[in-house]
Structures are given as structure tokens and as C-alpha cells.
Design an enzyme around this catalytic site. Structure first.
Site, mmCIF file in Angstrom:
data_model
loop_
_atom_site.group_PDB
_atom_site.id
_atom_site.type_symbol
_atom_site.label_atom_id
_atom_site.label_comp_id
_atom_site.label_asym_id
_atom_site.label_seq_id
_atom_site.Cartn_x
_atom_site.Cartn_y
_atom_site.Cartn_z
ATOM 1 N N HIS A 140 0.853 -1.182 0.000
ATOM 2 C CA HIS A 140 0.000 0.000 0.000
ATOM 3 C C HIS A 140 0.887 1.229 0.000
ATOM 4 O O HIS A 140 2.113 1.150 0.137
ATOM 5 C CB HIS A 140 -0.943 -0.006 1.206
ATOM 6 C CG HIS A 140 -2.140 -0.894 1.025
ATOM 7 N ND1 HIS A 140 -3.119 -0.644 0.099
ATOM 8 C CD2 HIS A 140 -2.500 -2.042 1.668
ATOM 9 C CE1 HIS A 140 -4.041 -1.592 0.165
ATOM 10 N NE2 HIS A 140 -3.684 -2.457 1.102
ATOM 11 N N ASP A 170 -0.209 6.949 -3.505
ATOM 12 C CA ASP A 170 -1.363 6.655 -4.352
ATOM 13 C C ASP A 170 -1.599 7.736 -5.409
ATOM 14 O O ASP A 170 -1.853 7.421 -6.578
ATOM 15 C CB ASP A 170 -2.625 6.524 -3.500
ATOM 16 C CG ASP A 170 -2.733 5.159 -2.838
ATOM 17 O OD1 ASP A 170 -1.898 4.290 -3.127
ATOM 18 O OD2 ASP A 170 -3.655 4.967 -2.028
#
Length: 395
Positions: A140, A170
Site C-alpha cells: 500500500h 497513491d
């Protein structure tokens, strides 16, 4: 419908660009949101059936999914793959966010797609990239920025590193990098006439974001531990301060002129005992003094104090109030999309301005058939040509 028309008549510099987006998590939808904001006709391909539920299910609504059309295909079936390849034949861009090798195994990897459409830009969004020891491992945002060296400098002195939400990996290092790669590949295609694979990895993008920091380290200007440097909260004139109403102001008075204005606003300009601005030994005293002064008034009172002072002092606004600031309101930095206030498309263009985005489609109610998309997308023989390369525009 002409090649340059977009369903709904929306404009922008990417009008005429056709994007097939295979549904995924935040980074790829953000990159495709940028493309859609700037005028591309983005068709998201969902899995068949109702949207998955659960806290970590891929969301299919909200700002990241605005400006799209949506269809559904079972990409584990031959018929679903066949329909996807029909879209690919007429698309400019395919965006997928699977782990390396998954698209190939399902039958729509780059080689298969580009055999159908040599001009296709095949964009791959992953955390670790298409190769390397971690390529097939899970991860992540926090993992990617950790390995990229972007996490270690973040946080207060004496405390653990602290991730800034999932903004660096992200979105800045992921979705924004993806959009940049797609645009560069589309531009290059206008010279070569053929597409290519874009390998957008969040670990690469997060590392790229540290370029300035690497320059500071290389020049010896970033040598202290975390929280003791100029831009990481170490300097009292580049930090945030709590105000009387338990809110905050941000101070970025790095240069002497701005620092002098800061002292004026705080009523400290005539204090002969202040430590020198750039003497780190005096920073603890300055911090205590600034902390005490800022605690005397509310955030908005300090905003008024510094309104006419070029001191690089700004109120720390919540996301839900940022649209009401006079500057963002005057520029239209936020827009209403349906019933929601959302960030406006950016950057801005004088000849081909982007339209206000349309709300995210309902994944069931607004679903369209592949045949409807193909009817809107002319084949290559329907598009304009130039004398040298065939296609004159995207697609």
C-alpha cells in the site's frame, strides 16, 4: 458523431481521446479522473453484478469516478475478453492496475492488445512496477513511500515517521504519474504513429517526488535528524501553530523579508533580544515565543492580521471549508458536481477549457453496453487522416 466529439458535448484539451479503464483502486481511478477532467472519453469497465461491498471494496462513486461512462464485462470469460478487445481496437488508451502477469493470463496483455491496435497506449498502474524482486508482492501507499525514501523524513523530531494520508504514493506518485505517462506516450505517438506500454509504479513516483530533497542532502543542507531541518518542522518559521480557538495557522516565512513581516504581524519586530533567524541554537526560543503569540488570537483573527502582510502565513483549512476561502472561491478552485463540492479540473487552458465534471455514474443504473460505446467510437477508417502518418489525431 465526429472524431472530436465527446458524449455529452464536454470540452477540454483531450477531447477525442478514448480511454478504457479497467476498474481498480484509488491510484488508477485518480489518473483516469485527470484524463476525464481534461476532456477524454473514459469508459470504466466494471465486473458484472452488483458492486462489491465492504470497507475495503473498490469504490465506484465520488470524485475519483466522475466524468465517466461505465460498462461491465466478465474478463474471466472468453466473451468478456472478446468485448474488451473490441473496445481496445478503437481506443487510444487502456489503463489496468493488476499485478504483473494477470492481464496476460486473462488474455488481454500488451502484446494481444497492440496486435489489435498498434497505436494503443497500454498504461499499467502498480505499486512496485512490472519487474524487480517485489513486483508481485502486495503493498500500500505507506509501503511504497517507505522503500522510496519518502517516508523517513516525515514526522516530528523524536517521533516515528508519519505518512501524510495516502497522498504521496497513491495520488502524487501514482495516479498523477500515470496521467503524465499517458500524455507523454500520446504525444510521442503523434511522431511515431505507434503506441507503447507505460509502466507507472508508485515506488518510482514516490522516489521522483524526493528529487528536491536529494538535492538538499547532496549539498549538505539536509543533514540533521528528522524534525530538525529547515522544511520538516525544525525551523520555527516554517511550521504550524495552534490558535486560541484550537485551530492552526501555517507559517512559511523562509526568506528574510517574509520573516520580517512575520515578526511585524506578531508584534515582535522591535524586540532586540530575538535570536537570529537562521541560528538553529535559537530556534527553540523562537518556537516558544511564536507558540505563545499565536495562542492569543483565533485562526481567523490571525488571518485578518496577516491579510495585508506578505509574511507567508495562511490559515489551515479543513477540506470541507477550503472552497469558502476568498482566493479559492475567486479562482473557482472547487466546483459543484451534482450535489457535492469537489476540486475543479486542473491545470487550466485558455483555448480548450475543461468543463465542469459530471457526477460519477451509478454502476448499475447508468451502465451502458459495449455496443453503445462502439457506436460512439468511429473506427480508424472513419477518422481524419493526414498525408504522412494516417491518423491526424488521437485514436
Amino acid at each position: 458523431m465526429s472524431h472530436t466529439d465527446r458524449p455529452g458535448g464536454r470540452g477540454g484539451p483531450l477531447t477525442g481521446v478514448r480511454v478504457v479503464e479497467l476498474t481498480g483502486l484509488a491510484p488508477a481511478p485518480f489518473g483516469c479522473m485527470i484524463l476525464a477532467d481534461l476532456g477524454a472519453d473514459v469508459v470504466r469497465v466494471d465486473r458484472p453484478g452488483p458492486p462489491a461491498a465492504g470497507r475495503l471494496a473498490a469504490p465506484t462513486s465520488g470524485p475519483l469516478h466522475r466524468g465517466r461512462r461505465v460498462t461491465a464485462l466478465d474478463l474471466k470469460s472468453p466473451d468478456g475478453v472478446a468485448d474488451l478487445l473490441r473496445l481496445v481496437e478503437r481506443a487510444d488508451v487502456l489503463v489496468e492496475a493488476y499485478r504483473p502477469g494477470v492481464a496476460e493470463r486473462l488474455g488481454f496483455g500488451p502484446d494481444v492488445c497492440r496486435s489489435r491496435n498498434p497505436r494503443l497506449v497500454y498504461a499499467r498502474m502498480t505499486g512496485w512496477g512490472q519487474d524487480g524482486p517485489l513486483a508481485r508482492r502486495a503493498g500500500h501507499d505507506i509501503d511504497y513511500i517507505a522503500v522510496a525514501g519518502a517516508l523517513a523524513p516525515l514526522g516530528r523530531a523524536g517521533q516515528p515517521p508519519h505518512a501524510p494520508l495516502n497522498l504521496l504514493g497513491d495520488f502524487a506518485g501514482g495516479g498523477m504519474l500515470l496521467a503524465t505517462g499517458v500524455l507523454a506516450a500520446l504525444l510521442e505517438r503523434e511522431r511515431s504513429g505507434i503506441g507503447q506500454v507505460v509502466d507507472a509504479a508508485m515506488v518510482d513516483g514516490a522516489a521522483l517526488l524526493t528529487a528536491f530533497l536529494h538535492g538538499l542532502v547532496g549539498s549538505g543542507l539536509w543533514s540533521a535528524p528528522r524534525g530538525h531541518n529547515l522544511l520538516d518542522g525544525g525551523a520555527p518559521f516554517y511550521d504550524t501553530y495552534r490558535t486560541a480557538d484550537d485551530r492552526f495557522v501555517a507559517v512559511g516565512a523562509l526568506e528574510p523579508a517574509f520573516y520580517a513581516a512575520l515578526l511585524t504581524g506578531l508584534g515582535l519586530a522591535d524586540d532586540p533580544d530575538l535570536p537570529a533567524q537562521y541560528d538553529p541554537s535559537g530556534w527553540p526560543d523562537l518556537r516558544r515565543l511564536f507558540t505563545e503569540r499565536f495562542a492569543r488570537r483565533t485562526r481567523d483573527e490571525w488571518t485578518a492580521v496577516f491579510a495585508d502582510l506578505d509574511a507567508c502565513v495562511a490559515p489551515v483549512l479543513d477540506p470541507t471549508e477550503a472552497h469558502r476561502h476568498p482566493h479559492t472561491a475567486a479562482r473557482g478552485t472547487f466546483v459543484e458536481v451534482g450535489d457535492d463540492v469537489q476540486p475543479a479540473p486542473a491545470p487550466r487552458f485558455d483555448r480548450t477549457p475543461a468543463s465542469v465534471p459530471t457526477p460519477a455514474p451509478d454502476p448499475v443504473r447508468d451502465r451502458v453496453d459495449v455496443a453503445a460505446v462502439l457506436a460512439d467510437w468511429p473506427t480508424s477508417t472513419d477518422a481524419p487522416v493526414d498525408s504522412g502518418r494516417g491518423r491526424s489525431g488521437p485514436g
